[in-house]
Design a protein around this motif. Structure first.
Motif, PDB file in Angstrom:
ATOM      1  N   VAL A  89       0.850  -1.179   0.000  1.00  0.00           N
ATOM      2  CA  VAL A  89       0.000   0.000   0.000  1.00  0.00           C
ATOM      3  C   VAL A  89       0.894   1.240   0.000  1.00  0.00           C
ATOM      4  O   VAL A  89       1.832   1.319   0.796  1.00  0.00           O
ATOM      5  N   ARG A  94      -2.027   5.313   3.050  1.00  0.00           N
ATOM      6  CA  ARG A  94      -2.101   4.978   4.483  1.00  0.00           C
ATOM      7  C   ARG A  94      -2.264   6.238   5.321  1.00  0.00           C
ATOM      8  O   ARG A  94      -3.101   6.288   6.223  1.00  0.00           O
ATOM      9  N   ILE A  97      -5.832   7.852   4.864  1.00  0.00           N
ATOM     10  CA  ILE A  97      -6.896   7.178   5.628  1.00  0.00           C
ATOM     11  C   ILE A  97      -6.820   7.589   7.090  1.00  0.00           C
ATOM     12  O   ILE A  97      -7.836   7.948   7.706  1.00  0.00           O
ATOM     13  N   VAL A 122      -9.285  -2.305   9.441  1.00  0.00           N
ATOM     14  CA  VAL A 122      -8.930  -0.887   9.357  1.00  0.00           C
ATOM     15  C   VAL A 122      -7.479  -0.698   9.808  1.00  0.00           C
ATOM     16  O   VAL A 122      -6.721   0.069   9.190  1.00  0.00           O
ATOM     17  N   GLU A 124      -5.038  -2.866   9.567  1.00  0.00           N
ATOM     18  CA  GLU A 124      -4.149  -3.372   8.523  1.00  0.00           C
ATOM     19  C   GLU A 124      -4.073  -2.422   7.337  1.00  0.00           C
ATOM     20  O   GLU A 124      -3.020  -2.289   6.718  1.00  0.00           O
ATOM     21  N   TYR A 125      -5.174  -1.732   7.011  1.00  0.00           N
ATOM     22  CA  TYR A 125      -5.139  -0.750   5.927  1.00  0.00           C
ATOM     23  C   TYR A 125      -4.234   0.418   6.296  1.00  0.00           C
ATOM     24  O   TYR A 125      -3.460   0.886   5.480  1.00  0.00           O
ATOM     25  N   GLU A 126      -4.332   0.889   7.527  1.00  0.00           N
ATOM     26  CA  GLU A 126      -3.532   2.044   7.940  1.00  0.00           C
ATOM     27  C   GLU A 126      -2.062   1.685   8.146  1.00  0.00           C
ATOM     28  O   GLU A 126      -1.194   2.524   7.969  1.00  0.00           O
ATOM     29  N   ILE A 131      -4.178  -4.563   1.351  1.00  0.00           N
ATOM     30  CA  ILE A 131      -4.459  -3.666   0.243  1.00  0.00           C
ATOM     31  C   ILE A 131      -5.972  -3.529   0.110  1.00  0.00           C
ATOM     32  O   ILE A 131      -6.661  -4.517  -0.160  1.00  0.00           O
ATOM     33  N   PRO A 132      -6.511  -2.328   0.293  1.00  0.00           N
ATOM     34  CA  PRO A 132      -7.961  -2.169   0.184  1.00  0.00           C
ATOM     35  C   PRO A 132      -8.410  -2.249  -1.270  1.00  0.00           C
ATOM     36  O   PRO A 132      -7.730  -1.773  -2.170  1.00  0.00           O
ATOM     37  N   LEU A 137     -12.395   1.278  -0.689  1.00  0.00           N
ATOM     38  CA  LEU A 137     -11.975   2.686  -0.699  1.00  0.00           C
ATOM     39  C   LEU A 137     -13.163   3.611  -0.921  1.00  0.00           C
ATOM     40  O   LEU A 137     -13.255   4.667  -0.285  1.00  0.00           O
TER      41      LEU A 137
END
Length: 161
Positions: A89, A94, A97, A122, A124-126, A131-132, A137
């Protein structure tokens, strides 16, 4: 009407009184016994052949040898130069978000409940571990009311096969 005591004292008809040798079998009958399978090895095969059983033998590839299977594939693995790394990502996504979430005074738990996702997703996305997808998104953009940058698409490399 016939009384019970007359039935008990009356002789049986001739058809029922006569017995044959075939009717009187005193050998025990086992109903749930599993069929015997031949034991492994030469003794089991010989026993199966003597009793008339079906014997099916299959020879395994390289059985009984000390060779490793398929020497050619090891060379192909050594010559492999392709880089196996998963997509990461981008840092700007990152941070975007996390900043959008903090601008709305939301915790990761609040954002996760609004998105109907787990808090770990959330997180793991930040942190960049996951990978969102584009759908996720767009849901985040709706909840956070801001535009998030999209990760660039990776170009597929042509293989020389």
């Amino acid at each position: 009407l016939v009384r019970v005591d007359q039935l008990l004292l009356s002789p049986l008809p001739k058809q029922q009184t006569q017995t044959t040798d075939m009717d009187q079998s005193w050998e025990p009958v086992v109903l749930r016994k599993k069929p015997q399978r031949p034991q492994g090895g030469a003794k089991g095969v010989a026993q199966a052949r003597q009793t008339g059983g079906v014997v099916d033998s299959v020879q395994k590839y390289n059985a009984g040898t000390n060779r490793k299977g398929g020497g050619g594939s090891a060379r192909k693995l050594d010559e492999e130069t392709e880089d196996f790394r998963h997509q990461k990502v981008p840092l700007e996504l990152r941070k975007a978000i996390a900043q959008a979430r903090q601008a709305k005074n939301m915790s990761q738990k609040d954002l996760a409940t609004r998105l109907n996702e787990k808090v770990t997703v959330v997180n793991e996305y930040e942190s960049g571990k996951a990978i969102p997808s584009n759908g996720m998104l767009s849901r985040m953009e709706r909840v956070l009311q801001c535009k998030l940058p999209r990760p660039p698409k990776q170009k597929k490399k042509k293989s020389d096969d």
